[in-house]
Design a protein around this motif. Sequence first.
Motif, PDB file in Angstrom:
ATOM      1  N   THR A 188      14.852  52.307  31.340  1.00 33.05           N
ATOM      2  CA  THR A 188      15.497  51.133  30.753  1.00 33.05           C
ATOM      3  C   THR A 188      15.109  49.870  31.509  1.00 33.05           C
ATOM      4  O   THR A 188      14.828  49.932  32.711  1.00 33.05           O
ATOM      5  CB  THR A 188      17.029  51.299  30.740  1.00 33.05           C
ATOM      6  N   LEU A 189      15.067  48.774  30.791  1.00 34.77           N
ATOM      7  CA  LEU A 189      14.788  47.464  31.377  1.00 34.77           C
ATOM      8  C   LEU A 189      16.037  46.623  31.168  1.00 34.77           C
ATOM      9  O   LEU A 189      16.271  46.094  30.088  1.00 34.77           O
ATOM     10  CB  LEU A 189      13.574  46.832  30.685  1.00 34.77           C
ATOM     11  N   GLU A 190      16.835  46.514  32.212  1.00 35.66           N
ATOM     12  CA  GLU A 190      18.176  45.953  32.043  1.00 35.66           C
ATOM     13  C   GLU A 190      18.159  44.437  31.979  1.00 35.66           C
ATOM     14  O   GLU A 190      17.245  43.780  32.446  1.00 35.66           O
ATOM     15  CB  GLU A 190      19.072  46.450  33.182  1.00 35.66           C
ATOM     16  N   GLN A 191      19.246  43.916  31.400  1.00 37.43           N
ATOM     17  CA  GLN A 191      19.346  42.478  31.154  1.00 37.43           C
ATOM     18  C   GLN A 191      19.545  41.669  32.426  1.00 37.43           C
ATOM     19  O   GLN A 191      19.187  40.511  32.489  1.00 37.43           O
ATOM     20  CB  GLN A 191      20.506  42.216  30.223  1.00 37.43           C
ATOM     21  N   ASP A 192      20.185  42.259  33.445  1.00 41.65           N
ATOM     22  CA  ASP A 192      20.348  41.547  34.706  1.00 41.65           C
ATOM     23  C   ASP A 192      20.534  42.546  35.837  1.00 41.65           C
ATOM     24  O   ASP A 192      20.697  43.745  35.610  1.00 41.65           O
ATOM     25  CB  ASP A 192      21.495  40.523  34.639  1.00 41.65           C
ATOM     26  N   GLN A 208      12.548  24.723  35.028  1.00 44.90           N
ATOM     27  CA  GLN A 208      12.945  24.392  33.640  1.00 44.90           C
ATOM     28  C   GLN A 208      13.889  23.199  33.618  1.00 44.90           C
ATOM     29  O   GLN A 208      13.759  22.303  32.789  1.00 44.90           O
ATOM     30  CB  GLN A 208      13.636  25.596  32.990  1.00 44.90           C
ATOM     31  N   GLN A 214      11.725  39.594  32.041  1.00 41.60           N
ATOM     32  CA  GLN A 214      12.116  38.213  31.751  1.00 41.60           C
ATOM     33  C   GLN A 214      13.114  37.664  32.762  1.00 41.60           C
ATOM     34  O   GLN A 214      13.331  36.468  32.819  1.00 41.60           O
ATOM     35  CB  GLN A 214      12.735  38.133  30.351  1.00 41.60           C
ATOM     36  N   VAL A 215      13.808  38.560  33.502  1.00 42.10           N
ATOM     37  CA  VAL A 215      14.766  38.058  34.494  1.00 42.10           C
ATOM     38  C   VAL A 215      14.164  38.209  35.884  1.00 42.10           C
ATOM     39  O   VAL A 215      13.293  39.056  36.104  1.00 42.10           O
ATOM     40  CB  VAL A 215      16.132  38.788  34.377  1.00 42.10           C
ATOM     41  N   GLU A 220      15.808  34.491  27.728  1.00 37.70           N
ATOM     42  CA  GLU A 220      15.626  34.291  29.166  1.00 37.70           C
ATOM     43  C   GLU A 220      14.397  33.438  29.456  1.00 37.70           C
ATOM     44  O   GLU A 220      14.397  32.618  30.361  1.00 37.70           O
ATOM     45  CB  GLU A 220      15.478  35.643  29.880  1.00 37.70           C
ATOM     46  N   THR A 221      13.341  33.660  28.689  1.00 39.47           N
ATOM     47  CA  THR A 221      12.096  32.978  29.021  1.00 39.47           C
ATOM     48  C   THR A 221      11.608  32.057  27.905  1.00 39.47           C
ATOM     49  O   THR A 221      10.979  31.049  28.175  1.00 39.47           O
ATOM     50  CB  THR A 221      10.981  34.019  29.291  1.00 39.47           C
ATOM     51  N   ASN A 240      17.774  49.294  27.648  1.00 38.48           N
ATOM     52  CA  ASN A 240      16.848  48.457  26.896  1.00 38.48           C
ATOM     53  C   ASN A 240      15.439  48.902  27.223  1.00 38.48           C
ATOM     54  O   ASN A 240      14.976  48.729  28.349  1.00 38.48           O
ATOM     55  CB  ASN A 240      17.071  46.990  27.316  1.00 38.48           C
ATOM     56  N   PHE A 241      14.785  49.531  26.270  1.00 39.51           N
ATOM     57  CA  PHE A 241      13.387  49.875  26.484  1.00 39.51           C
ATOM     58  C   PHE A 241      12.664  49.748  25.146  1.00 39.51           C
ATOM     59  O   PHE A 241      13.101  50.334  24.154  1.00 39.51           O
ATOM     60  CB  PHE A 241      13.233  51.280  27.055  1.00 39.51           C
ATOM     61  N   LYS A 296      24.064  51.056  36.541  1.00 37.64           N
ATOM     62  CA  LYS A 296      23.503  52.324  36.075  1.00 37.64           C
ATOM     63  C   LYS A 296      23.349  53.316  37.226  1.00 37.64           C
ATOM     64  O   LYS A 296      23.510  54.517  37.054  1.00 37.64           O
ATOM     65  CB  LYS A 296      22.141  52.087  35.408  1.00 37.64           C
ATOM     66  N   ALA A 345      14.616  43.746  33.331  1.00 38.88           N
ATOM     67  CA  ALA A 345      13.588  43.315  32.385  1.00 38.88           C
ATOM     68  C   ALA A 345      12.722  42.247  33.039  1.00 38.88           C
ATOM     69  O   ALA A 345      13.202  41.475  33.879  1.00 38.88           O
ATOM     70  CB  ALA A 345      14.249  42.758  31.131  1.00 38.88           C
ATOM     71  N   LEU A 360      16.732  38.947  25.498  1.00 40.52           N
ATOM     72  CA  LEU A 360      15.758  38.857  26.596  1.00 40.52           C
ATOM     73  C   LEU A 360      14.747  37.747  26.340  1.00 40.52           C
ATOM     74  O   LEU A 360      14.286  37.095  27.286  1.00 40.52           O
ATOM     75  CB  LEU A 360      15.068  40.201  26.796  1.00 40.52           C
ATOM     76  N   ILE A 404      23.259  47.689  24.880  1.00 40.87           N
ATOM     77  CA  ILE A 404      22.478  47.486  26.101  1.00 40.87           C
ATOM     78  C   ILE A 404      23.153  48.153  27.292  1.00 40.87           C
ATOM     79  O   ILE A 404      22.505  48.622  28.222  1.00 40.87           O
ATOM     80  CB  ILE A 404      22.215  45.977  26.353  1.00 40.87           C
ATOM     81  N   SER A 445      18.572  31.929  34.070  1.00 36.10           N
ATOM     82  CA  SER A 445      17.968  31.299  32.894  1.00 36.10           C
ATOM     83  C   SER A 445      19.035  30.802  31.921  1.00 36.10           C
ATOM     84  O   SER A 445      18.903  29.734  31.334  1.00 36.10           O
ATOM     85  CB  SER A 445      17.039  32.283  32.197  1.00 36.10           C
ATOM     86  N   ALA A 446      20.110  31.566  31.795  1.00 38.29           N
ATOM     87  CA  ALA A 446      21.206  31.124  30.929  1.00 38.29           C
ATOM     88  C   ALA A 446      21.822  29.843  31.483  1.00 38.29           C
ATOM     89  O   ALA A 446      22.107  28.898  30.745  1.00 38.29           O
ATOM     90  CB  ALA A 446      22.260  32.218  30.820  1.00 38.29           C
ATOM     91  N   PRO A 499      10.110  53.358  33.913  1.00 39.51           N
ATOM     92  CA  PRO A 499      11.572  53.207  33.830  1.00 39.51           C
ATOM     93  C   PRO A 499      12.097  53.744  32.501  1.00 39.51           C
ATOM     94  O   PRO A 499      11.377  53.764  31.509  1.00 39.51           O
ATOM     95  CB  PRO A 499      11.771  51.692  33.926  1.00 39.51           C
ATOM     96  N   GLN A 504      19.654  26.918  30.794  1.00 37.39           N
ATOM     97  CA  GLN A 504      19.781  26.448  29.404  1.00 37.39           C
ATOM     98  C   GLN A 504      21.065  25.670  29.186  1.00 37.39           C
ATOM     99  O   GLN A 504      21.082  24.660  28.489  1.00 37.39           O
ATOM    100  CB  GLN A 504      19.771  27.645  28.463  1.00 37.39           C
TER     101      GLN A 504
END
Lengths: 255, 260, 367
Positions: B173-177, B101, B151-152, A222-223, A205-206, B184, B149, A219, A200, B76-77, B171, B80
């Motif tokens: 890339t869709l980064e994790q955070d 949540q 999701q974040v 996350e949701t 990530n694509f 990048k 991404a 990912l 990653i 989100s982490a 894009p 959880q």
Amino acid sequence: MVLAAPAVLGLAFLVLPLVGLLVRAPWATLPQRLVAPGVGQALRLSLVCATSATAISLLLGVPLAWLLARTALPGRRVVRALVTVPLVLPPVVGGVALLLAFGRRGVIGQYLDAAFGVSLPFTTAGVVVAEAFVAMPFLVIAVEGALRGADPRYEEAAATLGASRWLTFRRVTLPAVAPGIAAGTVLCWARALGEFGATITFAGNFPGTTQTMPLAVYLALETDPDSAAVLSLMLLTVSVVILVSLRERWIGASA
Amino acid sequence: MSRTWRPLAALAAAVLALAGCGGGPAGPSNSGSGAVTGDVTVFAAASLTESFTELGRRFEAAHPGTSVKFNFGGSSALAQQINNGAPADVFASASPTNMKQVRDAGGVGGQPVTFARNTLQIAVARGDPKHIASLADLTRPDVRLALCAEQVPCGAAAKQAFQAANVTPKPVTLEQDVKATLTKVQLGEVDAALVYRTDVAATKGKVDGVDFAEAAKAVNDYPIATLARAPHAAAARAFVDYVLSPQGREVLGRAGFGAP
Amino acid sequence: MTSTAPAGAGIRQGNAMSLHADLDVRRGARFRLRTRFDLEPGRTLALLGPNGAGKSTALRALAGLQPLAAGRIRLGDRVLDAPEDRTFVRPEHRSVGVVFQDYLLFGHLSVLDNVAFGLRARGVPRRTAQRRARDWLRRVGLADHDRRRPRSLSGGQAQRVALARALATEPALLLLDEPLAALDAGTRVHIRSELRRHLGDYPGACVLVTHDPLDAMVLADELLVVENGEVVQQGRPADIARHPRTDYVATLVGLNVYRGRAEGTLVDLVGGGTLTTAEPAHGEVFVAFPPTAVSLHAGRPDGSPRNTWPVTVAGVEQHAHTVRVRLAGTPDVLADVTPAAVAELDLTEGNALWAAVKATETHTYPA
């Protein structure tokens, strides 16, 4: 008898998290989650990339292991330590290191970009590079160990029979260490399949190009943790099926 | 047999001792009377790292005898971890969704309060070599774009902004955070990324931030709340109060956060 | 395939070459062996010495598995190793066949492919190589074992496969490293006589390394006795046994060996005379016993299970602890006696005595 108790504890320790995953998986909604768009794509990408990374590792790693095990290479200890660096490096740091080397502004990457217009980050090739970087040491170490265990005098015997070094390597050395290579290949493939951090970071990530299963799992966490559990189970099942069937084959072949 | 078990027992004892050290209550704190003392454990969104570290130092100075511990991470982490029983006193989330949540799981003690707002900026290399001035510029073929991404939170916000501008981004890339996204840009792997204003500010000039009109359509609210199972409830309340105080606002404002 | 012209050229007609060896080999800082010999094609030379004397190192140098520290190896008119001239021919380019002590058969290949390996490596097409390999397996009596894996072979069979593999390329120089050491006593006797037959058929030069004097005496035409990194004596086995130059050589090589024809426990010797042995046998045999087993007497000794025959003293060699007496008779015999006995028996040349050997002290080997 003395070994039985810790052995059972060890097994339980390794298996219990898996049990947790199985128990808590959302079995009711499992089928529809499995066919969700993107899941197949991520799985296919994972398998393709892990297999390619393993192929590259074999191509480069076996000769490297041979070099470490069989030659009086100066500074061999240092070289061996360097080979194991990706093992101790946190994978995310490995990913950053890969960017610094092969990225668009990287030490080597800038020339690749300028000369060929090749840029590895954010490409499927980048995923393969990241996975190979992290997984190849497993192969090198396994094969080097096998080579050290193999009697080099068989290679001498081959030489006295007129075999060149290359022929000796192919016909004598490789078959002798085949079990070690097989074990190393499995380790390497499994590690590449589960690779997350370096991938990653280096490849991004694509969906469809660089989003492998572990990335999709992360990912999803996350949701939608339920989805993450399903994806993990799927990755697990596929890899176990592949490894077990390969093992059957090897055992069948050697018996 | 007994020879086998002795080392194991020793190991188990050592593990228990370690656990005892980490998990035990650290002094009187739950009294709720007079001066606040004790440890406060704050789970805070990664984008709050710089400003909350500063706030924690000031809080400790204002309340001698207290000690603030942070766990920074993706909202989100963190949510959880809290829902799985992590011993936290305060949760400061980068998005109302993650707060919800925790709240739905019955983990929130009081009413969550929005304490800060964050808006997006286009992060570009220093000096903006690609002359990027709007969201539309990000779709140019010569511009390599990184987004969070969906999701974040930063990814969700970016989606809103692009929708408001009626622009479809491409894009790479869709980064994790958000930090990974920004890295990048810093490494030059992409030409632009959509990140929070505060993240751009935190690089201290390593990247430039470009404002764009639609940012106002994708404002991110940061809610904070004490937690229902907070081991140190009084100190937790005191910390939340401090974040909401003028001193707290001032620190957050300097980091680039907007007032609620 | 990797065909190598120099080696390939040596396969057919090239194995009638003489070997010139002037060896100075070293292992580590302490160990060193120097020796020098010439060997005609068809002759077998044995390097005899205790384990760890560096014999195997010398063999490795001849094979090209270890370079010489100094000296020269020449096979025919081709220099294989000469540090002075910076000449070194790698093992795969030498026309050399090696039988290793533990054979080193390739476990993943069939017996046939093991024997064909050298031919294949030298570029011989598969079918031709297999045909010739099968031929060699037949010659060592293992024609029906071609599909077996080496690990399913007995020690004696493995030794024969190793020999076939080494001979299949028809090398100009054959090297045998303790060829019988890994075998149990029973198999050993049998394989030794077989090996002797194959060496008789082999047209090239052969160097054999062994710590067993009997192997050396039976298999070699020439003997080099190695002690402490030096060759202490060199010559024909019988000559060395008769004139050992040191105590060490005397004890090592002191062996009475006769060829003859056995009929039960009675052996008619080729050079005349008869010996009674303990082990019954039939046909061509070797009979051997050490000089210490021979007792000398002034008159004809009594007692039943003995070989007794009249001899005359042909020479006396004095060593530190023993005296070796050469005795002429039918047959000639060597005896080791104590210095005290020399005076007692009056061992002057030409003096007549009786020699006696117990049947139980003799050993019989098929020839």
